[in-house]
Every structure is written in structure tokens, then in C-alpha cells.
Design an enzyme around this catalytic site. Structure first.
Site, PDB file in Angstrom:
ATOM      1  N   ASN A 115      -8.460 -64.122  65.808  1.00 55.63           N
ATOM      2  CA  ASN A 115      -8.621 -64.032  67.257  1.00 55.63           C
ATOM      3  C   ASN A 115      -8.264 -62.622  67.693  1.00 55.63           C
ATOM      4  O   ASN A 115      -7.100 -62.294  67.924  1.00 55.63           O
ATOM      5  CB  ASN A 115      -7.734 -65.065  67.952  1.00 55.63           C
ATOM      6  N   GLU A 116      -9.269 -61.778  67.780  1.00 49.97           N
ATOM      7  CA  GLU A 116      -9.083 -60.364  68.078  1.00 49.97           C
ATOM      8  C   GLU A 116      -8.810 -60.150  69.574  1.00 49.97           C
ATOM      9  O   GLU A 116      -8.955 -61.066  70.387  1.00 49.97           O
ATOM     10  CB  GLU A 116     -10.330 -59.580  67.652  1.00 49.97           C
TER      11      GLU A 116
END
Length: 642
Positions: free
Chosen positions: A174-175
Site C-alpha cells: 500500500n504505497e
């Protein structure tokens, strides 16, 4: 009183002597001296959860992470399965993520990783293992992600979620920009994430640009979350996550709203936390000599004043009145700390003969010392302490260089092919070069180097090392290539240390009987070899410490091209003249295969010689800004007491 998992966790960590919360911190975290002891404790929490569920005839649902952080956790779980009968029959697992596209058989896949480190060694049922499929077709990907979420919900959700953290603040993949309610989906990887993975893929061009990941919302739905972070390279993002505001650009901050999350850190990863970096801003301190120096250096840097110009008001205005109460006045404290730093500086790293050494970092009473410089890779010696190496040789000490590993994996296939073709041209009757040339031309990303290719790459590194040591005036018979066996796998993943590794180290030290040992103390090394090489040195010192000659042996730790010691940690600072900076640069240049387009560059695009010169200049500037003498560059060392 019956304890739930959270209570159990708090009590265990409190008993470990590490429990502390401060007004700056928004996530419960515990700090351990080493990642090993922390990993074992986490593994035992997981094992207790599995056993507790089994006793109730319930399934235990684990969310699992990959990467280097959880490896020791998995090793301990495997050990408990084999030695203590820990069963995984009632365990269901869901992995966080997978590269996309990625074949299961690829050695870089998380499917491969999980089976290699855990699933192939325990009795978990194959149908209970869930890892995102990196080969699902693009047309089916959206529905596949929905189905992955439904599978988690169908088993009642995740009981325990294990996490690592990326330097972007990502959890799973989850950037930055990920929504706090996001679910399992495909995502484009941040450049920094790909850069950090480049060493595993032998170059950033080989790192996939996309991945499948559980969402932030999926992770937050877990009943218990433990996040692992090791090393100083994670310190900055840990501070942002634990002490910063909740923000989409640091997805891990969403965990601040989870009521059963613990961050498990080693000392390196905790370095930037307020209670560690500047504890006097948090609570009353026991003012040790090291903490006094740390505080004064910090205050000097904060105010932009040299140490000798700091005032009582500067101390009082910045939470350090307690220190003045102990020391009397700023004037007295400033002189004391200034002198302490001044005495770290020496142009004689082996000690200055016939000199008063009471205020010098090294001894003068052994005018000609036997010295071993341990270099994890075949260029760390000149990159990290080339100027000091040059000084030791120039000043007449018996210097030995010990290259702990062959460094063969850092030679690109293109470089190896070039040398093999030259060998063939010089000796057309030998078929050895033909075998290597044929292998390299057909080699795929999944292929491990053949023994012949590895030998060639090792020979290339050896010849470069000898060229550099000859340039600095060292005889060839004082250059030792240890080729420690743990390294010789042909892949990024190395073997565990063995008795053979330890014996090689012990034999060299026993034969030379050194008065000085220099070793790489840079535990932030992104591919881990520095840490393993330091571990085996420490084990060797423990074996040999009762020998008579070891009473005269001092160990100095340098850091690699990634980080430098903080100013307050430095115990020996060796200044370099402009001419010595150039000599160091030329010695580095002899390592030609590592000069241009190095395979393990990290996220710093500068060549190693540039970054290390900049770092040495910065160390010198820090000393000058503190009010000390001005030098072109400084190499820094910290003494290790064994």
C-alpha cells in the site's frame, strides 16, 4: 485474571525491560537490542495464539509478510515445530502481497519465499495457504482481488497480522496515496520501493512495476497487528509513522487508529524516535557521559553555534536545565565536551610513537602494530577507510587485509562475459572459457550462476582488490581472501553461518595475533552481508578473547558507503588531506566492475567514490561547525569492547 493476546503481549514486553510510552508516540512500540531476540519473542506470541486456538478446536488465521524483516520469526516457528511439536494443522494463512506479473516458480516471488522459509518445513495443509497469484490474467484480476477479500471474510477475518514497513511508509504494497479503507487490489509500485528491491532482482530494471496487495482496510481489520522494523534505514519512516500525523502519504500512520497494534523495533530502527534521540525532551535523564556529549552536539547543531559559544540560556531554552544543574555552568560543560571531541582526532590511527597518548584514541606504546582490516566485500576497505588504510601502511604498521567474501554476485554477467571472451582470445585451446561464455549467453533471470561463472567473477574481484592494495603499497602476502562459505550460494539469499566460517576467521586472527582489528559496523547494509560478517567476527572474538595476545587487541568499527557514525558516537576521527582524498579515490577506481552501473546502488544514484567523498567531507564539516579544526575530509571509527 484471564489475559487476552494484547495483555499477554504487553506483559511479555514489559518483562523484557523495553516497555515505555511517551507523549510523542501514537503507536505502542517496543525496542530491543537486536532483531534476533525481538523476532523470537514475536514468534512465541504467534505460537501461543496457534496453541490457544487449537485447544479450543478453532482455526488460527494468520496474515503473513515477506521480505528480510520476518525471516527470523519464521525460523523460530520452524524450530518450534520441529523441536517442540508446534502444529500448523489448524492454521490458515493469507499473504499480504505478490509482485505482478510474477510466476510462482520465480525465485523472487513471494510464493517461493514463503515456501522456502516456512511452509515447506511445517505441517500446514496446502489448501490453507493463500498467496496472491502473480500470474492471474489482467481480465480476471479485478474479480480475483474481490475473491481474495471474500476468502478472508469467510474464515472469520485475520487473528494476527505480521507486517514489515517500507521506506515509503507502505504496509503490504500500500504505497503513498492509499486510502485507509482500501481492499485487496493491484497497485503501481513507488520508485523507492523498486529501488530497495533492486538488489534482489540484480538491478532495478528487473523489478516489476506492479503488485497485488491486501488493502489498508484489510490489514486494519485484523484483530492483532505486529509490525517489525530493523536497522537505521527504517528509523526515519518509523518516526514519521509513530509520531507524525495520520496522512495518506505515509500509509502506515493509519495504524495509529488500530487499538491492538505493536511496532517491534531494534535499536537502529528506533534511533529517530524522540525518546531515543533526544530523551531530555521527554523526561528526566540519567546523564551518562555519552548522553552529555550527544546532547551538547545536538544543541550545537540545533542553534547553529560552535560548542564553546553555547550559553546557559541555550541549555535552559531547550529542555537541558537538568544537565546544567549537574555540570554547573555552560562554560564548564562546553570546555569538557569540546575537549572530548578534540581528543578523538588523530592523524596516527595506529598510535603516535613516543608521544603522550593519554588524550589520544590509540596507544603509542606499541610503535609497530599488527593490523587486520576486515572487508566484507572486496572493496569496502578502500571505500570506507581507504585514507586510514593508507596512513597505517605509510606509518610502518604490519597491515593485513582480509576480504571476507568473494563478492562474486556483484559482478554483472556482462562484465564476466567480457573477461571470459578475453580469456578465450588469449588461450584458444582451452574450453573453460567456452563453457562460461555459453552459460552466460543462455542465462535467464531465474538461473543461478554456474560454479565456473562464480569462480570467474570471484577472480575478477580478486584481481581488482590486489590492484588497489598494491597501489597503497601493501605486499600481496598480506592480502587474504577468506571466501567465507556462507556467501557462496550464487544467489542473494545466503546460508546461515557455520562452524567452517567461524574457524576461518579464528585461524586468521590466531595466526596474525593483531593489536588492531578494523571491521565494518554498518548494519544498515541493504543486502545484509555486512551484518553477517560482523556477527562472525564477534563470534570469533568471543572464542579467542581469553588468549594472551587478545589483551592487547583493540577493535575499531567503520561504517560502509550507506551511513556514517553520528558525531557523538565517533571515538577516532582520522583527518584526510586533499592528496589523501585523491589517493583514496584512485584506490576505489581499481574496482572497475563496481565503478559504473554498480548492481547494488540503492536509492542513491551517485557512484560509491562520490558518495563516500561527500560523506567524509560532511563529517569534517560537522567537526568544523562544532568549533573544531577544519579538514578536507574525516574517516570515523567507533571502538567495540569485547
Amino acid at each position: 485474571m484471564k489475559l487476552d493476546i494484547a495483555d499477554y503481549n504487553s506483559i511479555v514486553y514489559r518483562e523484557a525491560g523495553k516497555f515505555e510510552e511517551t507523549r510523542f508516540e501514537k503507536i505502542h512500540n517496543v525496542i530491543f537490542k537486536t532483531s534476533n531476540e525481538a523476532s523470537i519473542l514475536v514468534a512465541h506470541e504467534i505460537a501461543d495464539l496457534i496453541r490457544g486456538k487449537a485447544a479450543k478446536n478453532q482455526t488460527c488465521v494468520l496474515g503473513l509478510a515477506t521480505g528480510s524483516s520476518p525471516i527470523k520469526v519464521y525460523e523460530e516457528l520452524v524450530r518450534m515445530h520441529k523441536e517442540e511439536g508446534l502444529s500448523f494443522v489448524n492454521v490458515i494463512t493469507f499473504n499480504l502481497d505478490e509482485y505482478y506479473p510474477m510466476d510462482k516458480s520465480n525465485i523472487q516471488s513471494y510464493h517461493y519465499f514463503m515456501h522456502q522459509h516456512l511452509f515447506d518445513h511445517v505441517d500446514i495443509l496446502p489448501e490453507n495457504v493463500h498467496i496472491p497469484d502473480g500470474k492471474v490474467s489482467p481480465d480476471e484480476l479485478y474479480q480475483y482481488c474481490i475473491d481474495y477479500e471474500l476468502k478472508i471474510k469467510a474464515v472469520g477475518g485475520i487473528d494476527f497480522q505480521l507486517l514489515g514497513i517500507g521506506r515509503t511508509g507502505h504496509i503490504g504494497f500500500n504505497e503513498p496515496g492509499s486510502h485507509y479503507n482500501s481492499a485487496t487490489r493491484s497497485i503501481t509500485l513507488d520508485h523507492l520501493t523498486r529501488s530497495d528491491a533492486a538488489h534482489s532482482f540484480l538491478g532495478i530494471d528487473n523489478v516489476p512495476r506492479k503488485a497485488i496487495t491486501m488493502g489498508v482496510g484489510t490489514v486494519r481489520n485484523a484483530r492483532r497487528i505486529v509490525l517489525l522494523a530493523w536497522g537505521v534505514s527504517k528509523a526515519e519512516i518509523i518516526k514519521k509513522t509513530v509520531e507524525g500525523e495520520i496522512a495518506a502519504h505515509v500509509p502506515a500512520t493509519y495504524l495509529q487508529e488500530h487499538d491492538n497494534t505493536t511496532f517491534v523495533l531494534d535499536e537502529g530502527a528506533s534511533e529517530e524516535l524522540t525518546r531515543v534521540k533526544t530523551p531530555w525532551l521527554v523526561t528526566s535523564c540519567v546523564w551518562t557521559e555519552e548522553l552529555k556529549l550527544k546532547a551538547v552536539v545536538w544543541l550545537s547543531e540545533l542553534t547553529g553555534k560552535p560548542i564553546l559559544k553555547l550559553t546557559d540560556k541555550d541549555y535552559n531554552d531547550n529542555g537541558m536545565s537538568g544537565l546544567l544543574t549537574e555540570e554547573g555552568t555552560a562554560y564548564d560543560l562546553n570546555i569538557k565536551m569540546f575537549n572530548k571531541l578534540q581528543h578523538t582526532i588523530t592523524g596516527w590511527p595506529g598510535g603516535k610513537p613516543n608521544a603522550d597518548d593519554s588524550n589520544r584514541p590509540e596507544r603509542a606504546d606499541i610503535p609497530k602494530k599488527r593490523v587486520i582490516i576486515f572487508s566484507p566485500h572486496p572493496d569496502d576497505d578502500v571505500i570506507s577507510m581507504g585514507g586510514t588504510f593508507d596512513r597505517l601502511v605509510e606509518q610502518g604498521h604490519e597491515v593485513h587485509i582480509a576480504y571476507q567474501t568473494s563478492g562474486n554476485i556483484a559482478v554483472s554477467d556482462e562484465e564476466a562475459l567480457k573477461f571470459a571472451e578475453i580469456s578465450k582470445a588469449l588461450n584458444s585451446h582451452s574450453n573453460g572459457a567456452d563453457v562460461i561464455i555459453e552459460f552466460l549467453k543462455k542465462k535467464t533471470q531465474n538461473d543461478v550462476d554456474s560454479l565456473e561463472a562464480r569462480k570467474l567473477k570471484a577472480m575478477i574481484r580478486r584481481s581488482e582488490s590486489l590492484a588497489a592494495t598494491r597501489y597503497l603499497g601493501l605486499p600481496d602476502d598480506q592480502v587474504h581472501f577468506l571466501d567465507l562459505p556462507f556467501y557462496e550460494t550464487g544467489t542473494i539469499k545466503k546460508n546461515n553461518l557455520s562452524q567452517d566460517d567461524l574457524e576461518i576467521m579464528c585461524n586468521l586472527i590466531e595466526n596474525i595475533k593483531p593489536h588492531q582489528i578494523y571491521a565494518a559496523g554498518d548494519l544498515a547494509d541493504p543486502h545484509g552481508t555486512h551484518k553477517v560478517c560482523l556477527d562472525v567476527l564477534f563470534e570469533a572474538l568471543d572464542v579467542l578473547k581469553q588468549r594472551d595476545y587478545m589483551k592487547d587487541c583493540w577493535v575499531w568499527l567503520y561504517r560502509g558507503a550507506w551511513h556514517e557514525w553520528e558525531t557523538y558516537q565517533i571515538e577516532m576521527a582520522v583527518p584526510l588531506s586533499p592528496d589523501q582524498v585523491l589517493r583514496k579515490r584512485h584506490a576505489i577506481f581499481y574496482h572497475q566492475t563496481q565503478k559504473d552501473g554498480v548492481m547494488f546502488q540503492g536509492d542513491d544514484s551517485r557512484e560509491f567514490w562520490v558518495r563516500v567523498e561527500d560523506r567524509n567531507r560532511l563529517t569534517a564539516k560537522k567537526y568544523n561547525d562544532l568549533g573544531l579544526a577544519e579538514y578536507a575530509a574525516i574517516e570515523a571509527f567507533k571502538r567495540y569492547h569485547f
